[in-house]
Design an enzyme around this catalytic site. Structure first.
Site, mmCIF file in Angstrom:
data_model
loop_
_atom_site.group_PDB
_atom_site.id
_atom_site.type_symbol
_atom_site.label_atom_id
_atom_site.label_comp_id
_atom_site.label_asym_id
_atom_site.label_seq_id
_atom_site.Cartn_x
_atom_site.Cartn_y
_atom_site.Cartn_z
ATOM 1 N N HIS A 223 -3.944 -0.351 -9.009
ATOM 2 C CA HIS A 223 -2.732 -1.354 -9.447
ATOM 3 C C HIS A 223 -1.560 -0.557 -9.202
ATOM 4 C CE1 HIS A 223 -0.860 -4.422 -11.954
ATOM 5 N NE2 HIS A 223 -0.244 -3.351 -12.466
ATOM 6 N N SER B 214 -4.180 -2.757 3.829
ATOM 7 C CA SER B 214 -3.927 -1.310 4.218
ATOM 8 C C SER B 214 -4.567 -0.339 3.369
ATOM 9 C CB SER B 214 -2.425 -1.178 3.725
ATOM 10 O OG SER B 214 -2.099 -1.245 2.553
ATOM 11 N N ASN B 215 -4.986 -0.795 2.093
ATOM 12 C CA ASN B 215 -5.718 0.476 1.410
ATOM 13 C C ASN B 215 -7.168 0.583 1.805
ATOM 14 O OD1 ASN B 215 -4.553 1.448 -1.460
ATOM 15 N ND2 ASN B 215 -3.831 -0.920 -1.487
HETATM 16 C C1 GRF Z 1 -0.357 -4.423 -2.532
HETATM 17 O O1 GRF Z 1 0.609 -5.095 -3.479
HETATM 18 C C2 GRF Z 1 -0.867 -3.222 -3.331
HETATM 19 O O2 GRF Z 1 0.099 -2.437 -3.914
HETATM 20 C C3 GRF Z 1 -1.866 -3.883 -4.157
HETATM 21 O O3 GRF Z 1 -2.614 -5.081 -3.004
HETATM 22 C C4 GRF Z 1 -1.537 -5.088 -2.301
HETATM 23 C C5 GRF Z 1 -1.946 -5.268 -0.952
HETATM 24 O O4 GRF Z 1 -2.604 -4.365 -0.650
HETATM 25 N N1 GRF Z 1 -2.855 -2.865 -4.435
HETATM 26 P P1 GRF Z 1 -3.342 -4.237 0.738
HETATM 27 O O5 GRF Z 1 -2.517 -3.474 1.833
HETATM 28 O O6 GRF Z 1 -4.119 -5.389 1.058
HETATM 29 O O7 GRF Z 1 -4.510 -2.952 0.572
#
Ligand code: GRF
Length: 215
Positions: free
Chosen positions: A104, A12-13
């Site tokens: 983080h 998602s990031n």
């Molecule tokens: C989440 O716990 C986020 O807080 C941390 O990585 C995990 C998954 O992120 N940065 P993503 O959806 O794979 O970007």
């Protein structure tokens, strides 16, 4: 700048980064040129494919020379860790000093370090009784979660929170802060030296706290 992204989970990031850079169009200070993940099933690889970005499974994440060669082959200028759960080999951190970023889901240096990821972080925050958590974007050095901090945004912790509800609130902040920090580093607005001198957060990265949590 040519940006490579390492992920482990749903990505998602990564999606937020791709969307933010796409929104900037010609003005974008960088573009994602490669995505790597340690599992072939990682959602991040699916998102990379959908965005027509080169991507690979990182079969040997502890092999610094192999990872470095892959990053160099992609012409990487900035390495972004986005939900990446592995430790980046020192060979890579040294080769990209000042050009590796991480996000983080807590206010480092609290609630950080090896083993502190995902819902474990939020469970520890809730157990501590802290009334604020948040997100930290920082440069990566050889020590886990200890590189110079670029920016932090706060998130309230409610009495009714579970690790999942707090995690969702913090993840929304990640999606807003991380792309802006990446763009700031890619454009040269933020440098490792400035961050190490703790010159504070550029105004453009100050918390838009109010509009995030309407009363
Ligand atoms: C989440 O716990 C986020 O807080 C941390 O990585 C995990 C998954 O992120 N940065 P993503 O959806 O794979 O970007």
């Amino acid at each position: 700048m040519r940006i490579a992204v390492l992920a482990s989970g749903g990505g998602s990031n990564l999606a937020a980064i791709l969307d933010h850079l796409a929104l900037q169009g010609e003005r974008a200070p960088g573009q994602v040129v490669w995505v790597g993940a340690t599992k072939s099933t990682a959602g991040a690889l699916t998102r990379a494919a959908a965005a027509r970005v080169a991507h690979d499974v990182v079969a040997a994440p502890d092999d610094g020379d192999a990872l470095l060669a892959t990053l160099r082959d992609a012409g990487t200028e900035l390495l972004v860790l986005a939900g990446y759960l592995r430790h980046v080999p020192a060979t890579v951190v040294r080769a990209f000093r000042g050009r590796v970023l991480n996000v983080h889901p807590a206010l480092l240096p609290a609630f950080g370090g090896a083993g502190m990821y995902g819902e474990r972080v939020h469970a520890a925050v809730i157990a501590s009784g802290a009334k604020l958590s948040g997100v930290t974007v920082h440069f990566v050095n050889e020590e886990y979660d200890r590189g110079a901090i670029i920016a932090q945004w706060p998130a309230p912790v409610f009495a009714s929170d579970t690790p999942a509800s707090l995690g969702q609130r913090v993840l929304r902040l990640e999606h807003r802060l991380y792309p802006r920090c990446i763009a700031a580093v890619a454009s040269g607005l933020i440098t490792l030296d400035a961050a190490e001198r703790a010159q504070g957060v550029p105004a453009s990265l100050q918390p838009e706290f109010i509009d995030l949590f309407p009363s």
